[in-house]
Write a protein that holds these residues in place. Structure first.
Motif, PDB file in Angstrom:
ATOM      1  N   LEU A  24       3.745   3.107   1.414  1.00 59.58           N
ATOM      2  CA  LEU A  24       3.257   1.210   1.569  1.00 59.58           C
ATOM      3  C   LEU A  24       2.694   1.457  -0.017  1.00 59.58           C
ATOM      4  O   LEU A  24       2.773   0.483  -0.487  1.00 59.58           O
ATOM      5  CB  LEU A  24       2.535   1.189   3.023  1.00 59.58           C
ATOM      6  N   TYR A  25       2.097   2.217  -0.755  1.00 59.87           N
ATOM      7  CA  TYR A  25       1.730   2.135  -1.468  1.00 59.87           C
ATOM      8  C   TYR A  25       2.716   1.902  -2.332  1.00 59.87           C
ATOM      9  O   TYR A  25       2.825   1.980  -3.708  1.00 59.87           O
ATOM     10  CB  TYR A  25       0.474   3.517  -1.676  1.00 59.87           C
ATOM     11  N   SER A  26       4.027   2.560  -2.806  1.00 63.30           N
ATOM     12  CA  SER A  26       4.705   3.841  -3.705  1.00 63.30           C
ATOM     13  C   SER A  26       5.664   1.953  -3.481  1.00 63.30           C
ATOM     14  O   SER A  26       5.899   0.961  -4.671  1.00 63.30           O
ATOM     15  CB  SER A  26       5.848   3.660  -2.832  1.00 63.30           C
ATOM     16  N   ASN A  30       5.277  -0.890  -7.009  1.00 67.02           N
ATOM     17  CA  ASN A  30       6.226  -0.482  -7.743  1.00 67.02           C
ATOM     18  C   ASN A  30       6.804   0.956  -8.162  1.00 67.02           C
ATOM     19  O   ASN A  30       7.431   1.165  -9.559  1.00 67.02           O
ATOM     20  CB  ASN A  30       6.667  -1.737  -8.499  1.00 67.02           C
ATOM     21  N   LEU A  31       6.464   1.820  -7.459  1.00 68.34           N
ATOM     22  CA  LEU A  31       6.178   3.903  -8.252  1.00 68.34           C
ATOM     23  C   LEU A  31       7.514   3.992  -8.607  1.00 68.34           C
ATOM     24  O   LEU A  31       7.538   4.394  -9.659  1.00 68.34           O
ATOM     25  CB  LEU A  31       6.045   4.247  -7.096  1.00 68.34           C
ATOM     26  N   LYS A  32       8.506   3.124  -8.159  1.00 67.70           N
ATOM     27  CA  LYS A  32      10.195   4.180  -8.247  1.00 67.70           C
ATOM     28  C   LYS A  32      10.066   3.605 -10.150  1.00 67.70           C
ATOM     29  O   LYS A  32      10.855   3.883 -10.688  1.00 67.70           O
ATOM     30  CB  LYS A  32      10.966   2.460  -7.598  1.00 67.70           C
ATOM     31  N   GLU A  33       9.312   2.816 -10.127  1.00 70.34           N
ATOM     32  CA  GLU A  33       9.259   2.378 -12.240  1.00 70.34           C
ATOM     33  C   GLU A  33       8.713   3.234 -12.987  1.00 70.34           C
ATOM     34  O   GLU A  33       9.239   3.500 -13.740  1.00 70.34           O
ATOM     35  CB  GLU A  33       8.838   0.721 -12.388  1.00 70.34           C
ATOM     36  N   ASP A 193      19.597   3.976   5.053  1.00 80.30           N
ATOM     37  CA  ASP A 193      18.551   5.012   4.687  1.00 80.30           C
ATOM     38  C   ASP A 193      19.003   5.722   3.342  1.00 80.30           C
ATOM     39  O   ASP A 193      16.879   5.421   3.313  1.00 80.30           O
ATOM     40  CB  ASP A 193      19.147   5.906   5.514  1.00 80.30           C
ATOM     41  N   THR A 194      19.400   5.718   2.143  1.00 76.57           N
ATOM     42  CA  THR A 194      19.783   6.579   1.007  1.00 76.57           C
ATOM     43  C   THR A 194      18.593   5.193  -0.217  1.00 76.57           C
ATOM     44  O   THR A 194      17.726   6.049  -1.052  1.00 76.57           O
ATOM     45  CB  THR A 194      20.758   6.275  -0.211  1.00 76.57           C
ATOM     46  N   MET A 195      18.782   4.108   0.349  1.00 79.45           N
ATOM     47  CA  MET A 195      18.516   2.744  -0.853  1.00 79.45           C
ATOM     48  C   MET A 195      16.643   3.305  -0.017  1.00 79.45           C
ATOM     49  O   MET A 195      15.590   3.834  -0.950  1.00 79.45           O
ATOM     50  CB  MET A 195      19.098   1.679  -1.183  1.00 79.45           C
ATOM     51  N   LEU A 196      16.453   2.901   0.632  1.00 81.02           N
ATOM     52  CA  LEU A 196      14.733   3.333   0.970  1.00 81.02           C
ATOM     53  C   LEU A 196      14.325   4.560   0.679  1.00 81.02           C
ATOM     54  O   LEU A 196      13.609   4.151   0.090  1.00 81.02           O
ATOM     55  CB  LEU A 196      14.027   2.940   3.348  1.00 81.02           C
ATOM     56  N   LEU A 202      10.475   8.370  -1.769  1.00 78.60           N
ATOM     57  CA  LEU A 202      10.732   9.503  -2.573  1.00 78.60           C
ATOM     58  C   LEU A 202       9.448   9.430  -3.666  1.00 78.60           C
ATOM     59  O   LEU A 202       9.129  10.465  -3.672  1.00 78.60           O
ATOM     60  CB  LEU A 202      11.497   9.771  -3.038  1.00 78.60           C
ATOM     61  N   PRO A 203       9.283   7.891  -4.304  1.00 78.32           N
ATOM     62  CA  PRO A 203       8.452   7.631  -5.419  1.00 78.32           C
ATOM     63  C   PRO A 203       7.128   8.017  -4.821  1.00 78.32           C
ATOM     64  O   PRO A 203       6.353   8.492  -4.879  1.00 78.32           O
ATOM     65  CB  PRO A 203       8.769   6.205  -5.871  1.00 78.32           C
ATOM     66  N   GLY A 204       7.225   7.482  -3.455  1.00 78.41           N
ATOM     67  CA  GLY A 204       5.440   7.478  -3.101  1.00 78.41           C
ATOM     68  C   GLY A 204       5.373   9.003  -2.471  1.00 78.41           C
ATOM     69  O   GLY A 204       4.185   9.533  -2.776  1.00 78.41           O
ATOM     70  N   LEU A 205       6.292  10.233  -1.907  1.00 79.88           N
ATOM     71  CA  LEU A 205       6.083  11.690  -1.534  1.00 79.88           C
ATOM     72  C   LEU A 205       5.661  12.320  -2.974  1.00 79.88           C
ATOM     73  O   LEU A 205       5.256  13.025  -3.009  1.00 79.88           O
ATOM     74  CB  LEU A 205       7.039  12.033  -1.010  1.00 79.88           C
TER      75      LEU A 205
END
Length: 411
Positions: A24-26, A30-33, A193-196, A202-205
């Motif tokens: 949720l934080y990700s 927008n943690l992917k950025e 699944d892989t998109m999520l 993964l960015p959140g973790l």
């Protein structure tokens, strides 16, 4: 005494909520950025400082189309031919794959790539063991090692240049996004699944545990790091295990904002075997963090890695929640357990909204919650100590590279 039994499923569902917080934080931040490293394409890879790269292709019982697709993907790479060697690793009893490789190898040699076929002697002991046998002969000759499986398609034609640059800049491991796709229902659910995972989970973790997990496809490592750790870990999930070794030796892992496409499992049986292998591999990593590395790693590090490798347990939550709500119609269950089970089911039912917002319009998205419940069953199977013959993904879909952008969400 009977009431205490409900603490186990309650704990598992609560654990899934714990994993949901970083996700949720990700999304909010927008943690992917922040996590995925972007390298512009306007750099010239043909310079005297380009690294010496070895591409490892461990093949076993592969089909012709998968091998040709991987060869074509490598052939499109813009990297100095003199600085790149390709090693095709085969088992000595896999005559059919050998014949396909010999028939298709011109795809690489005709464009000037140096290609060697390495036959792994003795009985087969897994992908990592075969690659380690090759490393004994080449460990002093290269700066970077890249691993690709049959069927992998690298979309970025400067991918090799980018990973070698990151390793030259001090990273020991470079991972990338690996999207598993096909036009089948299983393939579309695998893609969701892989998109999520790569854009949310993964960015959140990664922000939580500080050292990211990487996938074995499109994986790049420094040869110096591989020599330090004694080669690829010969375990069920050698890619997931690498995060432990990176933590142990204080090394950095980079996540490159690039994509490798892989054919999703084409049959339900292949899909189940793939997931069982992943989940058992993570649980093996969890066991070794707690037992084997308990005196080597710092307490905070162990907690972070335990959180990373506990995911298969958390994945059971949707199935367990459905089971609890169904059983509550017939047996008495603590109200708190029923409440959190309902919250879990509501949350996975709403999750597809994020997918739709990000541009995925296929009707199969409505099946995503059912797929996550099914994965909970697979995670439970992974816990059962039964032997499943050869857990490799033996049947993959073929991908039409020309139509990839038609099914890819906004990155």
């Amino acid at each position: 005494m009977f009431a205490l039994i409900w603490y186990i499923p309650t704990t598992i569902i609560v654990l899934s909520f714990v994993y949901g917080i970083p996700s949720l934080y990700s999304v909010i931040r927008n943690l992917k950025e922040q996590v995925w490293i972007k390298i512009e394409n306007n750099k010239n890879p043909n310079n005297p400082e380009t690294s010496l790269v070895a591409i490892l292709l461990p093949f076993y019982r592969e089909d012709r189309e998968s091998i040709r697709r991987t060869f074509q993907s490598i052939a499109r790479q813009k990297y100095p031919k003199d600085n790149l060697d390709i090693f095709i690793i085969l088992e000595n009893n896999d005559i059919e794959t050998y014949n396909i490789v010999k028939e298709s190898i011109g795809i690489l040699t005709d464009v000037g790539f140096k290609t060697t076929i390495f036959i792994n002697k003795g009985s087969r002991r897994g992908k990592a063991h075969a690659m380690n046998n090759l490393l004994k002969n080449i460990s002093g000759r290269y700066d970077v090692v890249i691993v690709l499986d049959a069927g992998d398609t690298i979309y970025d034609d400067r991918y090799i240049y980018k990973v070698s640059k990151l390793i030259k800049n001090g990273y020991s491991i470079v991972g990338t996004k690996v999207y598993r796709i096909s036009n089948s229902v299983i393939g579309k659910l695998s893609y969701i699944d892989t998109m999520l995972w790569y854009n949310v989970g993964l960015p959140g973790l990664t922000k939580l545990i500080r050292v990211p997990l990487v996938s074995g496809e499109g994986l790049a490592l420094s040869m110096e790091f591989l020599n330090m750790i004694g080669g690829f870990p010969e375990v069920l999930a050698e890619d997931a295990y690498l995060s432990i070794k990176a933590y142990q030796y204080g090394r950095r892992i980079a996540l490159l904002d690039s994509i490798v496409y892989e054919g999703a499992p084409s049959t339900l049986s292949s899909y189940v075997k793939q997931r069982v292998r992943w989940y058992r591999g993570s649980l093996q990593c969890l066991k070794d963090v707690v037992i084997k590395y308990r005196k080597v790693l710092r307490c905070r590090t162990k907690i972070a890695l335990v959180m990373a490798y506990l995911q298969p347990i958390a994945l059971m939550a949707p199935f367990i929640s459905l089971l609890i709500v169904s059983l509550s119609l017939f047996v008495e269950i603590p109200s708190i357990t029923i409440t959190i089970a309902k919250i879990e089911l509501v949350s996975i039912s709403l999750a597809p909204i994020y997918i739709i917002i990000n541009g995925y319009r296929d009707k199969v998205v409505v099946l995503a919650p059912l797929n996550w419940i099914f994965q909970g069953i697979i995670a439970l199977i992974a816990l059962i100590p039964i032997r499943i013959p050869w857990l490799r993904t033996s049947s993959r879909s073929f991908i039409d590279v020309s139509s990839i952008h038609q099914i890819t969400l906004r990155q």
